[in-house]
Write a protein that holds these residues in place. Sequence first.
Motif, PDB file in Angstrom:
ATOM      1  N   TYR A  55       0.827  -1.207   0.000  1.00 18.17           N
ATOM      2  CA  TYR A  55       0.000   0.000   0.000  1.00 18.17           C
ATOM      3  C   TYR A  55       0.863   1.259   0.000  1.00 18.17           C
ATOM      4  O   TYR A  55       0.537   2.240  -0.670  1.00 18.17           O
ATOM      5  N   ILE A  56       1.954   1.253   0.757  1.00 15.57           N
ATOM      6  CA  ILE A  56       2.833   2.428   0.820  1.00 15.57           C
ATOM      7  C   ILE A  56       3.432   2.710  -0.560  1.00 15.57           C
ATOM      8  O   ILE A  56       3.435   3.852  -1.023  1.00 15.57           O
ATOM      9  N   GLU A  57       3.927   1.666  -1.224  1.00 15.52           N
ATOM     10  CA  GLU A  57       4.466   1.841  -2.578  1.00 15.52           C
ATOM     11  C   GLU A  57       3.385   2.312  -3.537  1.00 15.52           C
ATOM     12  O   GLU A  57       3.652   3.129  -4.422  1.00 15.52           O
ATOM     13  N   LEU A  58       2.168   1.812  -3.367  1.00 13.25           N
ATOM     14  CA  LEU A  58       1.060   2.222  -4.231  1.00 13.25           C
ATOM     15  C   LEU A  58       0.764   3.706  -4.043  1.00 13.25           C
ATOM     16  O   LEU A  58       0.628   4.450  -5.015  1.00 13.25           O
ATOM     17  N   LEU A  59       0.669   4.147  -2.804  1.00 14.61           N
ATOM     18  CA  LEU A  59       0.408   5.563  -2.538  1.00 14.61           C
ATOM     19  C   LEU A  59       1.527   6.435  -3.109  1.00 14.61           C
ATOM     20  O   LEU A  59       1.255   7.453  -3.755  1.00 14.61           O
ATOM     21  N   ASN A  60       2.773   6.035  -2.921  1.00 14.28           N
ATOM     22  CA  ASN A  60       3.904   6.785  -3.485  1.00 14.28           C
ATOM     23  C   ASN A  60       3.846   6.815  -5.006  1.00 14.28           C
ATOM     24  O   ASN A  60       4.128   7.846  -5.618  1.00 14.28           O
ATOM     25  N   ALA A  61       3.482   5.701  -5.618  1.00  8.89           N
ATOM     26  CA  ALA A  61       3.392   5.647  -7.087  1.00  8.89           C
ATOM     27  C   ALA A  61       2.302   6.581  -7.604  1.00  8.89           C
ATOM     28  O   ALA A  61       2.483   7.240  -8.637  1.00  8.89           O
ATOM     29  N   ILE A  62       1.187   6.656  -6.888  1.00  9.59           N
ATOM     30  CA  ILE A  62       0.099   7.554  -7.294  1.00  9.59           C
ATOM     31  C   ILE A  62       0.566   9.004  -7.222  1.00  9.59           C
ATOM     32  O   ILE A  62       0.360   9.789  -8.157  1.00  9.59           O
ATOM     33  N   VAL A  63       1.204   9.361  -6.119  1.00  7.36           N
ATOM     34  CA  VAL A  63       1.704  10.730  -5.952  1.00  7.36           C
ATOM     35  C   VAL A  63       2.757  11.042  -7.013  1.00  7.36           C
ATOM     36  O   VAL A  63       2.723  12.100  -7.650  1.00  7.36           O
ATOM     37  N   ASN A  64       3.688  10.117  -7.245  1.00  7.26           N
ATOM     38  CA  ASN A  64       4.721  10.325  -8.262  1.00  7.26           C
ATOM     39  C   ASN A  64       4.136  10.399  -9.671  1.00  7.26           C
ATOM     40  O   ASN A  64       4.662  11.106 -10.531  1.00  7.26           O
ATOM     41  N   ALA A  65       3.045   9.679  -9.916  1.00  9.71           N
ATOM     42  CA  ALA A  65       2.400   9.702 -11.229  1.00  9.71           C
ATOM     43  C   ALA A  65       1.945  11.109 -11.605  1.00  9.71           C
ATOM     44  O   ALA A  65       1.973  11.485 -12.779  1.00  9.71           O
ATOM     45  N   LEU A  66       1.550  11.876 -10.618  1.00  7.35           N
ATOM     46  CA  LEU A  66       1.074  13.233 -10.892  1.00  7.35           C
ATOM     47  C   LEU A  66       2.166  14.104 -11.517  1.00  7.35           C
ATOM     48  O   LEU A  66       1.867  15.066 -12.224  1.00  7.35           O
ATOM     49  N   GLY A  67       3.423  13.752 -11.297  1.00  7.94           N
ATOM     50  CA  GLY A  67       4.537  14.480 -11.898  1.00  7.94           C
ATOM     51  C   GLY A  67       4.586  14.358 -13.415  1.00  7.94           C
ATOM     52  O   GLY A  67       5.230  15.172 -14.083  1.00  7.94           O
ATOM     53  N   TYR A  68       3.926  13.364 -13.984  1.00 15.14           N
ATOM     54  CA  TYR A  68       3.868  13.182 -15.437  1.00 15.14           C
ATOM     55  C   TYR A  68       2.706  13.942 -16.073  1.00 15.14           C
ATOM     56  O   TYR A  68       2.508  13.861 -17.280  1.00 15.14           O
ATOM     57  N   ASN A  69       1.931  14.656 -15.247  1.00 12.55           N
ATOM     58  CA  ASN A  69       0.724  15.352 -15.725  1.00 12.55           C
ATOM     59  C   ASN A  69      -0.161  14.427 -16.555  1.00 12.55           C
ATOM     60  O   ASN A  69      -0.488  14.722 -17.706  1.00 12.55           O
ATOM     61  N   PRO A  70      -0.531  13.276 -15.983  1.00 10.25           N
ATOM     62  CA  PRO A  70      -1.290  12.297 -16.771  1.00 10.25           C
ATOM     63  C   PRO A  70      -2.723  12.731 -17.023  1.00 10.25           C
ATOM     64  O   PRO A  70      -3.317  13.465 -16.232  1.00 10.25           O
ATOM     65  N   ARG A  71      -3.255  12.244 -18.124  1.00 14.04           N
ATOM     66  CA  ARG A  71      -4.689  12.363 -18.389  1.00 14.04           C
ATOM     67  C   ARG A  71      -5.410  11.124 -17.877  1.00 14.04           C
ATOM     68  O   ARG A  71      -6.619  11.132 -17.724  1.00 14.04           O
ATOM     69  N   LEU A  72      -4.628  10.025 -17.633  1.00 14.34           N
ATOM     70  CA  LEU A  72      -5.200   8.758 -17.181  1.00 14.34           C
ATOM     71  C   LEU A  72      -4.234   8.073 -16.222  1.00 14.34           C
ATOM     72  O   LEU A  72      -3.036   7.998 -16.494  1.00 14.34           O
ATOM     73  N   ILE A  73      -4.789   7.576 -15.104  1.00 19.29           N
ATOM     74  CA  ILE A  73      -4.052   6.727 -14.170  1.00 19.29           C
ATOM     75  C   ILE A  73      -4.809   5.410 -14.079  1.00 19.29           C
ATOM     76  O   ILE A  73      -6.032   5.395 -13.894  1.00 19.29           O
ATOM     77  N   ILE A  74      -4.071   4.303 -14.201  1.00 22.40           N
ATOM     78  CA  ILE A  74      -4.663   2.970 -14.118  1.00 22.40           C
ATOM     79  C   ILE A  74      -4.018   2.230 -12.960  1.00 22.40           C
ATOM     80  O   ILE A  74      -2.791   2.236 -12.838  1.00 22.40           O
ATOM     81  N   ILE A  75      -4.835   1.581 -12.144  1.00 22.48           N
ATOM     82  CA  ILE A  75      -4.298   0.708 -11.107  1.00 22.48           C
ATOM     83  C   ILE A  75      -4.885  -0.679 -11.329  1.00 22.48           C
ATOM     84  O   ILE A  75      -6.096  -0.875 -11.285  1.00 22.48           O
ATOM     85  N   ASP A  76      -3.994  -1.619 -11.582  1.00 22.48           N
ATOM     86  CA  ASP A  76      -4.378  -2.989 -11.928  1.00 22.48           C
ATOM     87  C   ASP A  76      -3.685  -3.948 -10.961  1.00 22.48           C
ATOM     88  O   ASP A  76      -2.506  -4.189 -11.078  1.00 22.48           O
ATOM     89  N   SER A  77      -4.304  -4.467  -9.996  1.00 21.81           N
ATOM     90  CA  SER A  77      -5.661  -4.282  -9.531  1.00 21.81           C
ATOM     91  C   SER A  77      -5.643  -3.625  -8.153  1.00 21.81           C
ATOM     92  O   SER A  77      -4.754  -3.871  -7.359  1.00 21.81           O
ATOM     93  N   ILE A  78      -6.640  -2.831  -7.913  1.00 19.48           N
ATOM     94  CA  ILE A  78      -6.688  -2.001  -6.711  1.00 19.48           C
ATOM     95  C   ILE A  78      -6.889  -2.830  -5.444  1.00 19.48           C
ATOM     96  O   ILE A  78      -6.443  -2.446  -4.370  1.00 19.48           O
ATOM     97  N   ASN A  79      -7.538  -3.966  -5.531  1.00 19.35           N
ATOM     98  CA  ASN A  79      -7.834  -4.735  -4.312  1.00 19.35           C
ATOM     99  C   ASN A  79      -6.893  -5.923  -4.094  1.00 19.35           C
ATOM    100  O   ASN A  79      -7.170  -6.791  -3.274  1.00 19.35           O
TER     101      ASN A  79
END
Length: 175
Positions: free
Chosen positions: A69-93
Amino acid sequence: MNLSTFVFERGNLVSIYGDAGVGKTALSLQLALEIKPSVFISTEGSLFEARLEKIKVGEGVYFVSVKSYIELLNAIVNALGYNPRLIIIDSINAFYRYERNMQNLLKILIVLKSISRSNIKTILTWQVSSNNRVPGEKLMRKLSDDVLRMTKYYIIGNLRKCRFMITNGGVTGCL
């Protein structure tokens, strides 16, 4: 109607669930190709990499694999640095299925809901357990703008459906 129009017809935060092997990852990769820049975050290890050889990803699609979960949260925050139009999480659960920690899943979903409100499209794939239930389903339904179920040939949700086909070149639909 193309796939991205169908999937995001009812909002920016879309959850997709279905049995293993119906094409959730293939659909997610196809959407990453259509909506760039995009970030694909895998909680399933590097299994998706074999599929990348069949499709031409090109620039503007970024990949990361996480193990907690910690790596996932960091990856989401870091993803914002790419100014994405789409973020995909496979699989969230994926982590929730093993840990059953509702608070960790809820925190991630709240962050993603906030991101989707800033006009960043978000796809969450959800694994289905052996008893044909979605672990974390109450949160999925509560926080998603739309929930779609995938079968081998259809994406179904809210009184609409899209027939799709997976080919060597990717996913085509709505047929």
